[in-house]
Design a protein around this motif. Structure first.
Motif, PDB file in Angstrom:
ATOM      1  N   GLU A  17      51.199  54.015  40.890  1.00 14.57           N
ATOM      2  CA  GLU A  17      49.775  53.904  40.549  1.00 14.57           C
ATOM      3  C   GLU A  17      49.567  52.918  39.395  1.00 14.57           C
ATOM      4  OE1 GLU A  17      47.932  57.181  38.153  1.00 14.57           O
ATOM      5  OE2 GLU A  17      46.796  57.410  40.006  1.00 14.57           O
ATOM      6  N   LYS A  18      48.514  52.113  39.526  1.00 14.18           N
ATOM      7  CA  LYS A  18      48.173  51.161  38.462  1.00 14.18           C
ATOM      8  C   LYS A  18      46.707  51.382  38.099  1.00 14.18           C
ATOM      9  CE  LYS A  18      49.827  46.853  38.933  1.00 14.18           C
ATOM     10  NZ  LYS A  18      49.857  45.506  39.579  1.00 14.18           N
ATOM     11  N   ILE A  19      46.414  51.501  36.802  1.00 16.68           N
ATOM     12  CA  ILE A  19      45.027  51.721  36.368  1.00 16.68           C
ATOM     13  C   ILE A  19      44.694  50.648  35.337  1.00 16.68           C
ATOM     14  CG2 ILE A  19      43.416  53.332  35.274  1.00 16.68           C
ATOM     15  CD1 ILE A  19      45.391  55.588  36.123  1.00 16.68           C
ATOM     16  N   LEU A  20      43.704  49.827  35.637  1.00 16.70           N
ATOM     17  CA  LEU A  20      43.321  48.745  34.733  1.00 16.70           C
ATOM     18  C   LEU A  20      41.892  49.010  34.286  1.00 16.70           C
ATOM     19  CD1 LEU A  20      44.642  45.971  37.117  1.00 16.70           C
ATOM     20  CD2 LEU A  20      45.843  46.904  35.155  1.00 16.70           C
ATOM     21  N   VAL A  21      41.651  48.858  32.993  1.00 11.52           N
ATOM     22  CA  VAL A  21      40.318  49.178  32.473  1.00 11.52           C
ATOM     23  C   VAL A  21      39.723  47.954  31.780  1.00 11.52           C
ATOM     24  CG1 VAL A  21      38.996  50.756  31.013  1.00 11.52           C
ATOM     25  CG2 VAL A  21      41.074  51.558  32.121  1.00 11.52           C
ATOM     26  N   GLY A  22      38.466  47.642  32.105  1.00 10.14           N
ATOM     27  CA  GLY A  22      37.790  46.496  31.492  1.00 10.14           C
ATOM     28  C   GLY A  22      36.298  46.703  31.561  1.00 10.14           C
ATOM     29  N   THR A  23      35.575  45.654  31.954  1.00 12.58           N
ATOM     30  CA  THR A  23      34.116  45.764  32.063  1.00 12.58           C
ATOM     31  C   THR A  23      33.665  45.256  33.423  1.00 12.58           C
ATOM     32  OG1 THR A  23      33.776  43.534  31.271  1.00 12.58           O
ATOM     33  CG2 THR A  23      33.840  45.269  29.593  1.00 12.58           C
ATOM     34  N   ALA A  24      32.396  45.506  33.716  1.00 10.78           N
ATOM     35  CA  ALA A  24      31.839  45.036  34.992  1.00 10.78           C
ATOM     36  C   ALA A  24      32.021  43.524  35.102  1.00 10.78           C
ATOM     37  CB  ALA A  24      30.365  45.408  35.088  1.00 10.78           C
ATOM     38  N   ALA A  25      31.882  42.806  33.971  1.00 16.45           N
ATOM     39  CA  ALA A  25      32.015  41.343  34.008  1.00 16.45           C
ATOM     40  C   ALA A  25      33.462  40.915  34.222  1.00 16.45           C
ATOM     41  CB  ALA A  25      31.472  40.743  32.708  1.00 16.45           C
ATOM     42  N   SER A  26      34.412  41.691  33.670  1.00 20.04           N
ATOM     43  CA  SER A  26      35.826  41.264  33.770  1.00 20.04           C
ATOM     44  C   SER A  26      36.526  41.803  35.026  1.00 20.04           C
ATOM     45  CB  SER A  26      36.602  41.696  32.511  1.00 20.04           C
ATOM     46  OG  SER A  26      36.794  43.094  32.504  1.00 20.04           O
ATOM     47  N   LEU A  27      35.764  42.485  35.889  1.00 17.40           N
ATOM     48  CA  LEU A  27      36.356  43.111  37.086  1.00 17.40           C
ATOM     49  C   LEU A  27      37.212  42.138  37.921  1.00 17.40           C
ATOM     50  CD1 LEU A  27      36.262  45.990  38.144  1.00 17.40           C
ATOM     51  CD2 LEU A  27      34.178  45.406  39.376  1.00 17.40           C
ATOM     52  N   PRO A  28      36.686  40.938  38.240  1.00 15.38           N
ATOM     53  CA  PRO A  28      37.507  40.030  39.059  1.00 15.38           C
ATOM     54  C   PRO A  28      38.797  39.624  38.355  1.00 15.38           C
ATOM     55  CG  PRO A  28      35.335  39.065  38.588  1.00 15.38           C
ATOM     56  CD  PRO A  28      35.339  40.422  37.983  1.00 15.38           C
ATOM     57  N   ASP A  29      38.735  39.475  37.017  1.00 19.31           N
ATOM     58  CA  ASP A  29      39.949  39.093  36.280  1.00 19.31           C
ATOM     59  C   ASP A  29      40.942  40.243  36.249  1.00 19.31           C
ATOM     60  OD1 ASP A  29      38.686  36.721  35.796  1.00 19.31           O
ATOM     61  OD2 ASP A  29      37.769  37.462  33.940  1.00 19.31           O
ATOM     62  N   LEU A  30      40.422  41.473  36.168  1.00 19.25           N
ATOM     63  CA  LEU A  30      41.310  42.640  36.197  1.00 19.25           C
ATOM     64  C   LEU A  30      42.122  42.623  37.487  1.00 19.25           C
ATOM     65  CD1 LEU A  30      39.215  45.777  35.144  1.00 19.25           C
ATOM     66  CD2 LEU A  30      40.988  44.639  33.850  1.00 19.25           C
ATOM     67  N   VAL A  31      41.414  42.405  38.589  1.00 23.53           N
ATOM     68  CA  VAL A  31      42.067  42.414  39.902  1.00 23.53           C
ATOM     69  C   VAL A  31      43.096  41.303  39.976  1.00 23.53           C
ATOM     70  CG1 VAL A  31      41.666  41.953  42.365  1.00 23.53           C
ATOM     71  CG2 VAL A  31      40.148  43.503  41.122  1.00 23.53           C
ATOM     72  N   CYS A  32      42.676  40.129  39.510  1.00 22.41           N
ATOM     73  CA  CYS A  32      43.531  38.949  39.631  1.00 22.41           C
ATOM     74  C   CYS A  32      44.741  39.028  38.706  1.00 22.41           C
ATOM     75  CB  CYS A  32      42.659  37.746  39.281  1.00 22.41           C
ATOM     76  SG  CYS A  32      43.384  36.258  39.836  1.00 22.41           S
ATOM     77  N   ALA A  33      44.490  39.247  37.404  1.00 24.49           N
ATOM     78  CA  ALA A  33      45.610  39.281  36.438  1.00 24.49           C
ATOM     79  C   ALA A  33      46.491  40.493  36.674  1.00 24.49           C
ATOM     80  CB  ALA A  33      45.065  39.299  35.019  1.00 24.49           C
ATOM     81  N   GLY A  34      45.910  41.564  37.190  1.00 31.32           N
ATOM     82  CA  GLY A  34      46.700  42.778  37.429  1.00 31.32           C
ATOM     83  C   GLY A  34      47.524  42.698  38.698  1.00 31.32           C
ATOM     84  N   GLY A  35      47.354  41.635  39.464  1.00 28.14           N
ATOM     85  CA  GLY A  35      48.136  41.484  40.701  1.00 28.14           C
ATOM     86  C   GLY A  35      47.883  42.622  41.672  1.00 28.14           C
ATOM     87  N   VAL A  36      46.606  43.055  41.783  1.00 30.74           N
ATOM     88  CA  VAL A  36      46.288  44.210  42.629  1.00 30.74           C
ATOM     89  C   VAL A  36      46.387  43.819  44.111  1.00 30.74           C
ATOM     90  CG1 VAL A  36      44.458  45.848  43.239  1.00 30.74           C
ATOM     91  CG2 VAL A  36      44.832  45.209  40.849  1.00 30.74           C
ATOM     92  N   LYS A  37      47.256  44.494  44.830  1.00 27.49           N
ATOM     93  CA  LYS A  37      47.468  44.146  46.246  1.00 27.49           C
ATOM     94  C   LYS A  37      47.369  45.358  47.161  1.00 27.49           C
ATOM     95  CE  LYS A  37      50.346  40.159  45.313  1.00 27.49           C
ATOM     96  NZ  LYS A  37      50.461  40.421  43.858  1.00 27.49           N
ATOM     97  N   GLY A  38      47.710  46.534  46.623  1.00 30.11           N
ATOM     98  CA  GLY A  38      47.720  47.747  47.454  1.00 30.11           C
ATOM     99  C   GLY A  38      46.312  48.271  47.617  1.00 30.11           C
ATOM    100  N   PRO A  39      46.147  49.405  48.266  1.00 34.08           N
ATOM    101  CA  PRO A  39      44.805  50.001  48.353  1.00 34.08           C
ATOM    102  C   PRO A  39      44.295  50.305  46.946  1.00 34.08           C
ATOM    103  CG  PRO A  39      46.492  51.570  49.061  1.00 34.08           C
ATOM    104  CD  PRO A  39      47.177  50.249  48.872  1.00 34.08           C
ATOM    105  N   ALA A  40      43.064  49.909  46.685  1.00 36.49           N
ATOM    106  CA  ALA A  40      42.540  50.099  45.329  1.00 36.49           C
ATOM    107  C   ALA A  40      41.048  50.390  45.371  1.00 36.49           C
ATOM    108  CB  ALA A  40      42.805  48.851  44.494  1.00 36.49           C
ATOM    109  N   LEU A  41      40.596  51.063  44.325  1.00 37.02           N
ATOM    110  CA  LEU A  41      39.171  51.353  44.151  1.00 37.02           C
ATOM    111  C   LEU A  41      38.659  50.602  42.933  1.00 37.02           C
ATOM    112  CD1 LEU A  41      39.082  55.262  44.413  1.00 37.02           C
ATOM    113  CD2 LEU A  41      38.433  53.618  46.191  1.00 37.02           C
ATOM    114  N   LEU A  42      37.398  50.193  42.999  1.00 33.71           N
ATOM    115  CA  LEU A  42      36.726  49.665  41.812  1.00 33.71           C
ATOM    116  C   LEU A  42      35.776  50.767  41.340  1.00 33.71           C
ATOM    117  CD1 LEU A  42      35.614  46.175  43.266  1.00 33.71           C
ATOM    118  CD2 LEU A  42      37.858  46.824  42.323  1.00 33.71           C
ATOM    119  N   VAL A  43      35.829  51.087  40.066  1.00 34.20           N
ATOM    120  CA  VAL A  43      34.945  52.129  39.532  1.00 34.20           C
ATOM    121  C   VAL A  43      34.126  51.496  38.412  1.00 34.20           C
ATOM    122  CG1 VAL A  43      34.805  54.459  38.568  1.00 34.20           C
ATOM    123  CG2 VAL A  43      36.762  53.824  40.000  1.00 34.20           C
TER     124      VAL A  43
END
Ligand SMILES: C[S@@+](CC[C@H](N)C(=O)[O-])C[C@H]1O[C@@H](n2cnc3c(N)ncnc32)[C@H](O)[C@@H]1O
Length: 468
Positions: free
Chosen positions: A419-445
């Motif tokens: 499990e990977k949990i990345l926390v940021g802001t609504a504005a930084s959401l795309p960067d979270l996904v990108c820098a975090g290397g998110v590839k598996g099934p994931a939710l945006l909250v």
């Protein structure tokens, strides 16, 4: 996959050879001594206690073991303290082609002795493959506590009716018949001590079999939860264990599938974006034809089947085809991941509502959502299948009035070991996904509650964790 295959040896008439003359040998004798076994204990001298306990019930041969002692034996136990000598004798027994256990020397043994629950006709064995015998014994105690005291007698009672059931009930109805016996009032009467009542009911059932005993196929659409097998419901577990066939999706993990019967058919029908392993219509046709063959089918889906899972369509199709179909809910990804991240989906001070949406859209189009209402305050927004559209989602929310500093989290492989949990802001959401290397099934909250999520990143360097 397990490295061991459990099998139960018949003891009647079987020659069991135990090498040793002390306490270790006596313990093995107690373990394997059973109805009709030909038990031989061989060693130059026997401790008085062993002699007193076994001289009347086993052949005690007071000399060193010889190669000929092992010929024709069903099982051999080498139960002596001297490891080098035990290995030597074990090798002699194995050379005779007999399955051998050298006590406490796993690498010199063909089999391990399990922790056993012995209730007559019912024998339960637990093994940890020699890795943790104490754990094995604790598990045995737990299983023992679950078994009704008279379960062995119940099996003997059932055995006494096997021939009449075989004579009266057609083969395709027998399983349903026995399920009715064990799940219904016959077994209940027997286990509560009313053997005469149980016998009377059983005779009535055998002589007037119910039409329900004819093997009818059924499809259970079952939610497997977000990944952690501990989050299965008890009903899901029971259905998985009883299924003849399991049709499962990509999000259903090996650990959940491992709960199925070994002889159940497992068919992968999973879908990944743009990679449909089996088209939806084919899955539905498969379910219908398997049920019509009389099979107990489990359609196993990640999360909850009725949350972005096409469970509704499948139920409709099955019912239209006249197939008996039922739904078992599962923990949906949003509730599972939120719990795992410590993120409350509603909170008296921060979120009065929670909304689940899909970020999936046809082709390259942006998701077609009511952005203005999603951007409203005081709610938690959970986006399924939104990783690929994180930038568009972030921009549309911000341009619809959402404060760009609103907390947001990305949870990948929620509830699973990676499990990977990345926390940021609504504005930084795309960067979270990108820098975090998110590839598996994931939710945006997205929402104030996302700030509660405890960041966790497997293989992601701490300093690189994204924060607001
Ligand atoms: C086709 S939907 C199925 C949802 C499922 N029926 C449920 O109730 O969770 C697949 C999406 O669910 C989300 N998902 C499922 N399992 C997840 C998990 N363990 N961690 C994060 N997201 C998950 C992801 O957004 C994934 O793309």
């Amino acid at each position: 996959m397990a490295e061991l295959f459990p099998a139960f040896h018949k003891l009647r008439g079987a020659r069991i050879v135990i090498i040793g003359g002390g306490d270790l040998a006596a313990r093995k004798a107690r373990l394997v001594h059973g109805e009709g076994a030909d038990l031989r204990i061989i060693w130059p001298c026997f401790a008085p206690d062993l002699w007193a306990e076994w001289s009347e019930r086993a052949a005690l041969i007071d000399r060193p073991p010889e190669a000929g002692d092992f010929v024709g034996a069903a099982l051999v136990f080498v139960a002596i303290e001297d490891e080098a000598e035990a290995r030597r004798i074990g090798a002699m027994a194995r050379a005779a082609g007999v399955p051998t256990n050298v006590v406490d020397v796993p690498d010199a043994s063909d089999f391990y002795t399990p922790s056993i629950i012995d209730r007559g006709e019912v024998v339960v064995a637990v093994s940890t493959a020699g890795a943790a015998p104490v754990l094995g014994r604790r598990l045995r105690a737990k299983v023992e506590a679950l078994l009704p005291a008279r379960v062995g007698d119940l099996a003997a009672f059932a055995k006494s009716f096997r021939a009449s059931v075989a004579a009266k009930i057609a083969p395709d109805g027998r399983r349903a018949f026995w399920e009715r016996v064990f799940d219904g009032d016959i077994a209940a009467a027997f286990l509560s001590g009313d053997e005469a009542g149980a016998r009377e009911k059983m005779l009535a059932a055998v002589n007037a079999p119910s039409k329900d005993d004819a093997r009818r196929g059924v499809v259970h659409i079952v939610g497997a939860g977000p990944g952690d097998p501990e989050l299965l419901t008890l009903r899901a577990l029971r259905l998985i264990q009883n299924a003849d066939v399991i049709l499962y999706d990509r999000l259903v993990g090996e650990e959940v599938l491992a709960l199925a019967r070994r002889d159940a058919d497992r068919v992968f029908v999973g879908k990944a974006k743009a990679d449909h392993a089996v088209p939806q219509e084919d899955i539905e046709e498969m379910m219908i034809s398997l049920a019509r063959e009389g099979k107990m089918v489990v359609r196993l889906k990640g999360g909850d089947p009725f949350v972005f899972g096409r469970g509704g369509e499948e139920l409709e199709t099955l019912r239209a085809a006249g197939v008996d179909a039922h739904v078992t809910p599962g923990v949906t990804a949003a509730t599972g991941c939120a719990a795992s991240a410590g993120l409350p989906l509603t909170h008296r001070n921060h979120a009065q509502a929670v909304t689940f949406v899909t970020g999936h859209a046809k082709g390259d189009a942006d998701p077609d959502l009511d952005w203005a209402s999603l951007a409203a305050l005081d709610q938690t927004l959970v986006v399924y299948m939104g990783v690929g559209k994180a930038r568009a989602i972030s921009e549309r929310l911000n341009s619809s009035g959402l404060d760009p500093a609103t907390p947001a989290a990305v949870i990948e492989n929620g509830t699973l070991p990676d499990e990977k949990i990345l926390v940021g802001t609504a504005a930084s959401l795309p960067d979270l996904v990108c820098a975090g290397g998110v590839k598996g099934p994931a939710l945006l909250v997205i929402g104030e509650t996302a700030a509660f999520a405890a960041p966790r990143a497997v293989g992601f360097v701490a300093e690189e964790r994204m924060t607001a």
